[in-house]
Design a protein around this motif. Structure first.
Motif, PDB file in Angstrom:
ATOM      1  N   GLY A 106       0.802  -1.211   0.000  1.00 47.24           N
ATOM      2  CA  GLY A 106       0.000   0.000   0.000  1.00 47.24           C
ATOM      3  C   GLY A 106       0.837   1.264   0.000  1.00 47.24           C
ATOM      4  O   GLY A 106       2.057   1.233  -0.129  1.00 47.24           O
ATOM      5  N   GLY A 107       0.149   2.397   0.142  1.00 49.73           N
ATOM      6  CA  GLY A 107       0.817   3.689   0.205  1.00 49.73           C
ATOM      7  C   GLY A 107       1.066   4.293  -1.159  1.00 49.73           C
ATOM      8  O   GLY A 107       1.179   3.592  -2.152  1.00 49.73           O
ATOM      9  N   THR A 108       1.130   5.598  -1.195  1.00 47.29           N
ATOM     10  CA  THR A 108       1.484   6.337  -2.392  1.00 47.29           C
ATOM     11  C   THR A 108       2.802   7.033  -2.112  1.00 47.29           C
ATOM     12  O   THR A 108       2.920   7.780  -1.133  1.00 47.29           O
ATOM     13  N   PHE A 109       3.796   6.761  -2.942  1.00 45.97           N
ATOM     14  CA  PHE A 109       5.138   7.318  -2.762  1.00 45.97           C
ATOM     15  C   PHE A 109       5.394   8.339  -3.855  1.00 45.97           C
ATOM     16  O   PHE A 109       5.153   8.072  -5.034  1.00 45.97           O
ATOM     17  N   GLN A 110       5.920   9.504  -3.465  1.00 42.03           N
ATOM     18  CA  GLN A 110       6.166  10.544  -4.453  1.00 42.03           C
ATOM     19  C   GLN A 110       7.193  11.539  -3.924  1.00 42.03           C
ATOM     20  O   GLN A 110       7.479  11.563  -2.732  1.00 42.03           O
ATOM     21  N   ARG A 111       7.723  12.355  -4.828  1.00 44.88           N
ATOM     22  CA  ARG A 111       8.562  13.479  -4.438  1.00 44.88           C
ATOM     23  C   ARG A 111       7.639  14.637  -4.099  1.00 44.88           C
ATOM     24  O   ARG A 111       6.574  14.783  -4.691  1.00 44.88           O
ATOM     25  N   SER A 112       8.062  15.480  -3.162  1.00 45.01           N
ATOM     26  CA  SER A 112       7.210  16.602  -2.787  1.00 45.01           C
ATOM     27  C   SER A 112       7.180  17.679  -3.855  1.00 45.01           C
ATOM     28  O   SER A 112       6.273  18.498  -3.877  1.00 45.01           O
ATOM     29  N   ALA A 113       8.172  17.709  -4.757  1.00 44.78           N
ATOM     30  CA  ALA A 113       8.203  18.628  -5.897  1.00 44.78           C
ATOM     31  C   ALA A 113       9.088  18.008  -6.950  1.00 44.78           C
ATOM     32  O   ALA A 113       9.965  17.198  -6.646  1.00 44.78           O
ATOM     33  N   PRO A 114       8.914  18.375  -8.214  1.00 40.82           N
ATOM     34  CA  PRO A 114       9.779  17.807  -9.261  1.00 40.82           C
ATOM     35  C   PRO A 114      11.250  18.102  -8.978  1.00 40.82           C
ATOM     36  O   PRO A 114      11.602  19.200  -8.570  1.00 40.82           O
ATOM     37  N   SER A 115      12.083  17.088  -9.153  1.00 36.99           N
ATOM     38  CA  SER A 115      13.513  17.256  -8.894  1.00 36.99           C
ATOM     39  C   SER A 115      14.274  16.152  -9.613  1.00 36.99           C
ATOM     40  O   SER A 115      13.834  15.022  -9.634  1.00 36.99           O
ATOM     41  N   ASN A 116      15.402  16.485 -10.158  1.00 39.13           N
ATOM     42  CA  ASN A 116      16.266  15.462 -10.750  1.00 39.13           C
ATOM     43  C   ASN A 116      17.132  14.794  -9.696  1.00 39.13           C
ATOM     44  O   ASN A 116      17.695  13.752  -9.927  1.00 39.13           O
ATOM     45  N   ALA A 117      17.276  15.420  -8.534  1.00 38.93           N
ATOM     46  CA  ALA A 117      18.181  14.913  -7.509  1.00 38.93           C
ATOM     47  C   ALA A 117      17.554  13.846  -6.631  1.00 38.93           C
ATOM     48  O   ALA A 117      18.205  12.918  -6.214  1.00 38.93           O
TER      49      ALA A 117
END
Length: 122
Positions: A106-117
């Motif tokens: 479960g869970g949704t995983f994501q970056r808090s803002a677009p980033s290449n790093a």
């Protein structure tokens, strides 16, 4: 026949740890997870050992680096969002040190803002 118990190994057997937005990292416990949940995934995962289960309750959790380590099971209730802060070059799940045995449900995983790093999985 002689039986010897290693109390330290016995006390550190697999447990469930809970994470809740209303929890308290200073009071979070491996032994009593539902009465003493952790507030952050970082604190719960730092306290977890190989074989432990981290139960994540509904909420949004912003993390700044790796949260998963060897032998950990991460169980997320519906409505769990885990965001990687862009202030880091780390990943939420990283096996650069070698193969890892990790289970995530479960869970949704994501970056808090677009980033290449910042990467979610590396």
């Amino acid at each position: 026949m002689r039986l010897t118990l290693d109390a330290d190994k016995f006390a550190r057997s697999a447990n469930t740890l809970a994470v809740d937005e209303a929890g308290d990292d200073a009071a979070g416990l491996r032994e009593y997870p539902y009465s003493n949940p952790f507030r952050t995934l970082e604190a719960a995962c730092a306290s977890a050992i190989d074989g432990d289960n981290v139960q994540v309750r509904r909420g949004v959790y912003v993390v700044s680096g790796r949260i998963v380590k060897q032998g950990l099971t991460l169980d997320c209730e519906p409505g769990v969002y885990i965001q990687l802060s862009t202030a880091t070059n780390d990943a939420l799940i990283d096996d650069l040190a070698g193969p890892m045995n990790v289970t995530i449900r479960g869970g949704t995983f994501q970056r808090s803002a677009p980033s290449n790093a910042a990467a979610v999985v590396r």
